[in-house]
Design an enzyme around this catalytic site. Sequence first.
Site, PDB file in Angstrom:
ATOM      1  N   GLU A 138      13.788   9.535   7.096  1.00 21.52           N
ATOM      2  CA  GLU A 138      12.911  10.764   6.572  1.00 21.52           C
ATOM      3  C   GLU A 138      11.893  10.695   7.473  1.00 21.52           C
ATOM      4  OE1 GLU A 138      12.176   9.761   2.436  1.00 21.52           O
ATOM      5  OE2 GLU A 138      14.010  10.324   1.923  1.00 21.52           O
ATOM      6  N   GLU A 157       1.665  11.273  -2.795  1.00 27.06           N
ATOM      7  CA  GLU A 157       1.411  10.283  -1.948  1.00 27.06           C
ATOM      8  C   GLU A 157       0.281   9.381  -2.349  1.00 27.06           C
ATOM      9  OE1 GLU A 157       4.014  10.248  -0.377  1.00 27.06           O
ATOM     10  OE2 GLU A 157       4.529  12.164   0.342  1.00 27.06           O
TER      11      GLU A 157
END
EC number: 4.2.1.20
Lengths: 421, 278
Positions: free
Chosen positions: B44, B55
């Site tokens: 990824e 995040e």
Amino acid sequence: MSEASETDETRPGKFGEYGGQYVPEALMPAIEELTDAYQRYVLDNEDGFMDEFRQRLRDFGGRPIPLQRADRLSERYDREVYLKREDLLHGGAHKLNNALGQVLLAKYMGKERIVAETGAGQHGTATAMAAAHLDVPCEIYMGERDINRQRPNVFRMRLNGSEVNPVTTGRGTLKEAISETMRDWATNVEDTHYVIGSIVGPHPFPAMVRDFHSVISKEAKRQFDEQVGTQPDAVLACAGGGSNTMGAFAAFVPDESVGLYAVEAGGSSLTVDEEAGVAPNSASLSTGTEGVLHGARTKVLQDRDGQIMESHSVSSGLDYAGVGPELAHLVDTGRVHAVNVDDDAALTEFHRLSQLEGIIPALETAHAFAFLERDHESLGETVMVNVSGRGDKDLEAAIEETAKRDIDIAPDMSVFQGAMR
Amino acid sequence: MSRIPEAFADGPAFVPYLAAGDPNYEDSLRYVEALEAGGADVIELGLPFSEPIAEGPTIQSAVVRSLEGGMTPRRFFEFVEDLDVSVPLVCMTYYNLIYQFGEEEGPRPFVEKAAEVGLDGFVVPDLPAEEADPLRDACDEFDLDLIFIVAPTTKGERLQRIMSQVSGYVYVQARLGVTGAQADVSDQTTDSLSRLSAWDVPKAVGFGISSGDHAERIVAGGADGIIVGSALVDIVAQGHEAGDDPAEIARRLTDLSEELVAGAGRGFAQRVPKAERT
């Protein structure tokens, strides 16, 4: 309160192509739970929620608040100028309408903890007051730079028993604080409600926050009927995220004879520095483009790749790179006029309103008065300006910013330079 | 179809994440290649967005370093072309960057370009299934996979809706919150995996995995793959801050990758009888 929704979504959660729910999957169940609660308690008044909300707005908040004729401004501009005095609402800004509504809703939903973000500190202050009033623990995220610009409001939040968490990422302003609060919410979603501070974010926030603030324009309509006998030709409100704007506009939207003016922060320039990724303004309605920010599709200040720009305004309350999706839609359809004034003009009118009317406005509000000063001749016979908040919180910033400029109606600034330290 | 299903065909898949361009373009190429050397089955690659709301602090900081190093969507596609790896590559980014790319409105130009440079799929943390139709259509047109995240809170109708759209693998979020390495893994994972057992798509678990022991437990618990981001990004961040030689940082990335692959293998061995039955 369904009569508040005259400007309602073209389909659930959408205003034209704007709006929607662009959030991490972990938040979707909370968003669905909130959507359900919004329908039941706010729109359907289940368990008498709206009755309790109105009662608390009256007894704790001080509503209804006056619609005041501004005598000297009326004389200056040779038309009838009326002020909707949201600065007189408890806490000194319109923000309490929404904060009280959402904290009360969180209680009805059985949530045990409140998080919120704040830019200028007005929303944080209102949320902290509402949380203390309703006895719910509250944590507030605020950019480090804004903490330094707005110390009195930080102290007010702490006085009311809220935690204030500094956000150091990015430039340390509202945009980063919203991202950080979303992260907290994603982590603690099961027992926590996020009191979003404007008509931004994923559905149902834009519609729900508008409904809580629509008390401003509903009251004003009634007061115009009773006191003036006619409705205004124009309504002016400053626009950052757009909460006081939609509050002041909502009930007037169906009445096409009322011109609606969203006054944005033109900052120091409308030109964008692509290289530095900085917009020296916060005028997302006037100069932004369609994008996805903080859970909604709306107009945002972004570079050609789609990275969100740092925005700027002399008023930290307007310093945000996005705007509510409903306002973006109303501007596209031509119902709302997006206009802007620069930092200098806003600061000048901050002084003028203080001197002519004895009202020290928030720097946000001063933008609306700067537009009135500039364009009053095109606004009709009767004009309402929404005084979104009082300027006490901005005094330090006003001293600093006034000293940098040559404003002929300002007091002699040499006296104050030493006091700044 | 993309190459992703093959990566899950032969035992548990190791799916590492790094932000492309962190801390700079050249070193980042080497770091991503080090993941393949360590046994990555799918990689990824983060395309940094200025507002990464899903995040935690580790990946946020990586995003800032990468953006300050000049990473843009166009540079990202060059980065993918410059990479010398053979495993499938998934682009992890936020919807605004996908939507804004190119002259034509909507996600199609971005997906077309992604297919052209050899990407295999997307993870878009801020794009729920309800808003995903335009991207899903473009992915179908260019034979790319659209991977969705399933959270511990995803149940009932929502789960159905997501699972009807997902392709490649489903990203099982191990616990609530944002990304970030944890000292331990969560019991929420087991619950999530059992809810997903009816669907025949690989289940890769991410959020909080940082050691071979974690990998072992997650795979023993039924995961078809492990996704590891923050623990690897930490190695880049710490090495960069200490001024270490990029070759040494790359070696540490390979070492941790090998440890995670070995852990996943031990976990898989514990359920081989069950795997043989299926």
